[in-house]
Design an enzyme around this catalytic site. Structure first.
Site, PDB file in Angstrom:
ATOM      1  N   ARG A 107      -9.684   6.302  -2.041  1.00 52.77           N
ATOM      2  CA  ARG A 107     -11.590   6.330  -2.192  1.00 52.77           C
ATOM      3  C   ARG A 107     -12.006   6.102  -3.551  1.00 52.77           C
ATOM      4  O   ARG A 107     -11.639   6.714  -4.495  1.00 52.77           O
ATOM      5  CB  ARG A 107     -11.850   7.716  -1.631  1.00 52.77           C
ATOM      6  N   ASP A 114      -7.207  -0.361  -5.286  1.00 56.54           N
ATOM      7  CA  ASP A 114      -7.675  -1.058  -4.120  1.00 56.54           C
ATOM      8  C   ASP A 114      -8.901  -0.386  -3.599  1.00 56.54           C
ATOM      9  O   ASP A 114      -9.410  -1.113  -2.699  1.00 56.54           O
ATOM     10  CB  ASP A 114      -6.589  -0.789  -2.954  1.00 56.54           C
ATOM     11  N   GLU A 146     -17.741  -0.602  -3.650  1.00 55.56           N
ATOM     12  CA  GLU A 146     -17.244  -1.559  -3.087  1.00 55.56           C
ATOM     13  C   GLU A 146     -18.034  -2.135  -1.962  1.00 55.56           C
ATOM     14  O   GLU A 146     -17.615  -3.435  -1.553  1.00 55.56           O
ATOM     15  CB  GLU A 146     -15.920  -1.271  -2.471  1.00 55.56           C
ATOM     16  N   HIS A 157      -9.525  -3.505  -1.175  1.00 58.72           N
ATOM     17  CA  HIS A 157      -9.137  -2.566   0.153  1.00 58.72           C
ATOM     18  C   HIS A 157      -8.265  -3.183   1.142  1.00 58.72           C
ATOM     19  O   HIS A 157      -8.509  -3.150   2.388  1.00 58.72           O
ATOM     20  CB  HIS A 157     -10.609  -2.230   0.639  1.00 58.72           C
TER      21      HIS A 157
END
Length: 334
Positions: A237, A261, A266, A298
């Site tokens: 997260r 990631d 985001e 992600h």
């Protein structure tokens, strides 16, 4: 039963439609797909639906839930494990059924974690671009042998365990930290306090949920405890990491490498094509200037097997809601 699917991409509609057909419930469930992210401005798209199906960057705060409730929506189906984007108190007050996909191909995220580690360590992303330009020089591409290094796993749930298995198999010494230790970790490594993990690890990999207690778990203080030049990896997260603090640690050379990631802000970037636009997130843009930083959008969950599991579990959760039966994946059942 109608379900409004938000943040829907072509792969979402394919996997949900395939699972719907295979379940034999296709005549009873109608999915309405919307590319838009769910928020107070787009909630009206769920008019006439019984449920909404949402992803990590959809916003389900009290105003959105109130709007959905007023339109007759009674179920929230999360096609992800995390639920920090849902106001659970408001959902419970309004009587919503909320269910998630608690685990889907943990190996998918674990393997992506390893891909980030290997790519950044051996700088294969830079080597790829060099070779395509006819540059076969090795200077600047020096990596380190991972065998014998120490890897710290923060969070030993299913994904953390899968990551630990891979790194243990590569010959790394594995350390773990979790307030709720998993007994399955015993054969893979040693549980230690977080401070010890940070101080001893060459690689620190985050696999814990985002809660008020874990928000900005990685900050100026925790970064100062890390071994100088260590690598930080986050496939969990974005909010676990204070990005400004990470930038300071990169500038001071305290942090040697960063692979992420996920990113705290985001929702304005990931799952969108922004290649023809100006990205006005100055923090993200600063992060992208470092040669020792690797970012993916992600992508960790993104395998065919994981998408199939997500779709099948989501349909199963919907089935429990429709039948009024106990759902093992419920977060809140109204």
């Amino acid at each position: 039963m109608k379900v409004a699917v938000f943040s829907a991409r072509p792969y979402d509609s394919r996997s949900l439609d395939e699972a719907n057909q295979q379940s034999g419930a296709a005549h009873g469930v109608e999915f309405l797909y919307y590319d838009a992210t769910l928020d107070v401005h787009t909630a009206a798209l769920a008019q006439g639906c019984d449920a909404v199906c949402v992803f990590v960057n959809d916003r389900l705060d009290a105003p959105v839930l109130q709007a959905l409730h007023g339109m007759g929506v009674r179920a929230v189906l999360l096609r992800c494990a995390g639920f920090n984007n849902v106001d659970l108190a408001a959902a419970e007050r309004l009587g919503f059924f909320v269910a998630r996909v608690p685990a889907y191909s943990p190996e998918a995220v674990a393997e992506h974690t390893l891909a980030l580690i290997m790519t950044l360590n051996r700088q294969t992303h830079r080597a790829f671009n060099r070779v395509r330009e006819g540059n076969f020089m090795l200077e600047g591409l020096l990596g380190r042998t991972l065998h014998g290094k120490t890897a710290g796993i923060v969070g030993t749930g299913k994904i953390g365990l899968a990551t630990a298995r891979i790194l243990h198999g590569m010959g790394c010494t594995v350390l773990g930290h979790d307030p709720y230790p998993s007994p399955d970790f015993a054969g893979l490594g040693e549980f230690v306090p977080l401070q010890d993990l940070l101080a001893r690890s060459d690689i620190v990999s985050l696999h814990c949920p985002l809660t008020p207690q874990t928000r900005h778990l990685i900050n100026d203080d925790s970064l100062a405890l890390m071994k100088p030049g260590a690598m930080l990896v986050n496939t969990s997260r974005g909010g676990l990491v204070d990005t400004d603090a990470v930038i300071r640690a990169l500038k001071s050379r305290q942090l040697g490498h960063l692979a992420i990631d996920v990113y705290e802000q985001e929702s304005a970037l990931f799952f969108q094509d922004r290649s023809g636009q100006i990205i006005d997130d100055d923090v993200f843009q600063r992060l992208m200037t470092f040669p020792n930083v690797l970012v993916t959008g992600h992508q960790g969950f993104f395998t065919a097997e994981a998408l199939q599991e997500i779709a099948e579990t989501t349909l199963g959760n919907l089935g429990h809601f429709a039948a009024g039966t106990e759902c093992p994946n419920k977060v809140i059942r109204g």
